[in-house]
Design a protein around this motif. Sequence first.
Motif, PDB file in Angstrom:
ATOM      1  N   ALA A   7       0.834  -1.209   0.000  1.00 22.25           N
ATOM      2  CA  ALA A   7       0.000   0.000   0.000  1.00 22.25           C
ATOM      3  C   ALA A   7       0.867   1.257   0.000  1.00 22.25           C
ATOM      4  O   ALA A   7       0.569   2.229  -0.718  1.00 22.25           O
ATOM      5  N   MET A   8       1.934   1.252   0.787  1.00 18.34           N
ATOM      6  CA  MET A   8       2.832   2.401   0.839  1.00 18.34           C
ATOM      7  C   MET A   8       3.487   2.625  -0.527  1.00 18.34           C
ATOM      8  O   MET A   8       3.574   3.766  -0.998  1.00 18.34           O
ATOM      9  N   ASN A   9       3.933   1.558  -1.155  1.00 17.49           N
ATOM     10  CA  ASN A   9       4.541   1.657  -2.479  1.00 17.49           C
ATOM     11  C   ASN A   9       3.534   2.203  -3.490  1.00 17.49           C
ATOM     12  O   ASN A   9       3.882   3.014  -4.348  1.00 17.49           O
ATOM     13  N   GLU A  10       2.295   1.777  -3.392  1.00 16.40           N
ATOM     14  CA  GLU A  10       1.252   2.243  -4.306  1.00 16.40           C
ATOM     15  C   GLU A  10       1.026   3.751  -4.135  1.00 16.40           C
ATOM     16  O   GLU A  10       0.867   4.479  -5.120  1.00 16.40           O
ATOM     17  N   LEU A  11       1.025   4.242  -2.888  1.00 13.55           N
ATOM     18  CA  LEU A  11       0.889   5.684  -2.653  1.00 13.55           C
ATOM     19  C   LEU A  11       2.034   6.461  -3.294  1.00 13.55           C
ATOM     20  O   LEU A  11       1.815   7.513  -3.900  1.00 13.55           O
ATOM     21  N   ILE A  12       3.233   5.940  -3.168  1.00 11.50           N
ATOM     22  CA  ILE A  12       4.395   6.590  -3.783  1.00 11.50           C
ATOM     23  C   ILE A  12       4.232   6.634  -5.297  1.00 11.50           C
ATOM     24  O   ILE A  12       4.459   7.682  -5.926  1.00 11.50           O
ATOM     25  N   GLN A  13       3.822   5.521  -5.886  1.00 11.83           N
ATOM     26  CA  GLN A  13       3.666   5.458  -7.339  1.00 11.83           C
ATOM     27  C   GLN A  13       2.553   6.392  -7.832  1.00 11.83           C
ATOM     28  O   GLN A  13       2.695   7.040  -8.873  1.00 11.83           O
ATOM     29  N   ILE A  14       1.450   6.470  -7.094  1.00 15.53           N
ATOM     30  CA  ILE A  14       0.356   7.368  -7.475  1.00 15.53           C
ATOM     31  C   ILE A  14       0.830   8.815  -7.425  1.00 15.53           C
ATOM     32  O   ILE A  14       0.573   9.591  -8.344  1.00 15.53           O
ATOM     33  N   PHE A  15       1.544   9.192  -6.379  1.00 15.68           N
ATOM     34  CA  PHE A  15       2.071  10.548  -6.272  1.00 15.68           C
ATOM     35  C   PHE A  15       2.964  10.856  -7.476  1.00 15.68           C
ATOM     36  O   PHE A  15       2.811  11.891  -8.136  1.00 15.68           O
ATOM     37  N   LYS A  16       3.873   9.949  -7.773  1.00 14.24           N
ATOM     38  CA  LYS A  16       4.805  10.156  -8.897  1.00 14.24           C
ATOM     39  C   LYS A  16       4.073  10.255 -10.230  1.00 14.24           C
ATOM     40  O   LYS A  16       4.487  10.999 -11.118  1.00 14.24           O
ATOM     41  N   GLU A  17       2.992   9.513 -10.381  1.00 13.19           N
ATOM     42  CA  GLU A  17       2.224   9.523 -11.629  1.00 13.19           C
ATOM     43  C   GLU A  17       1.623  10.899 -11.913  1.00 13.19           C
ATOM     44  O   GLU A  17       1.583  11.342 -13.053  1.00 13.19           O
ATOM     45  N   TYR A  18       1.170  11.589 -10.854  1.00 12.99           N
ATOM     46  CA  TYR A  18       0.498  12.874 -11.045  1.00 12.99           C
ATOM     47  C   TYR A  18       1.421  14.073 -10.877  1.00 12.99           C
ATOM     48  O   TYR A  18       1.169  15.132 -11.439  1.00 12.99           O
ATOM     49  N   ALA A  19       2.488  13.928 -10.103  1.00 12.87           N
ATOM     50  CA  ALA A  19       3.408  15.043  -9.850  1.00 12.87           C
ATOM     51  C   ALA A  19       4.226  15.353 -11.097  1.00 12.87           C
ATOM     52  O   ALA A  19       4.612  14.459 -11.849  1.00 12.87           O
ATOM     53  N   GLY A  20       4.484  16.626 -11.300  1.00  7.46           N
ATOM     54  CA  GLY A  20       5.390  17.041 -12.358  1.00  7.46           C
ATOM     55  C   GLY A  20       4.783  17.265 -13.714  1.00  7.46           C
ATOM     56  O   GLY A  20       5.473  17.701 -14.630  1.00  7.46           O
TER      57      GLY A  20
END
Length: 88
Positions: A7-20
């Motif tokens: 779940a923690m890894n998924e949160l990181i990946q979701i953030f990276k997907e939308y950031a930038g």
Amino acid sequence: MSRLLTAMNELIQIFKEYAGKEGDAKTLSKGEVKTLLSKELGINLEAAKDKAALDKMFKDLDANADGTVDFTEFITLVAAITAILQGS
């Protein structure tokens, strides 16, 4: 990998997907936050009637007042939404 680590890894990946997409890859702009909440949670902030309350929410979310939402601020939002949902 444990469920919590997954779940923690998924949160990181979701953030990276939308950031930038609109600037710095380490932060979310206001528009990126709106898109993330819409696509991931089905929350349509564009339909909000109280724009002042919406602006206040973003201001409160942006704890360091730099005009963007960093990962720590994002996690705070996720935790707050999770706590609300858990109480339902």
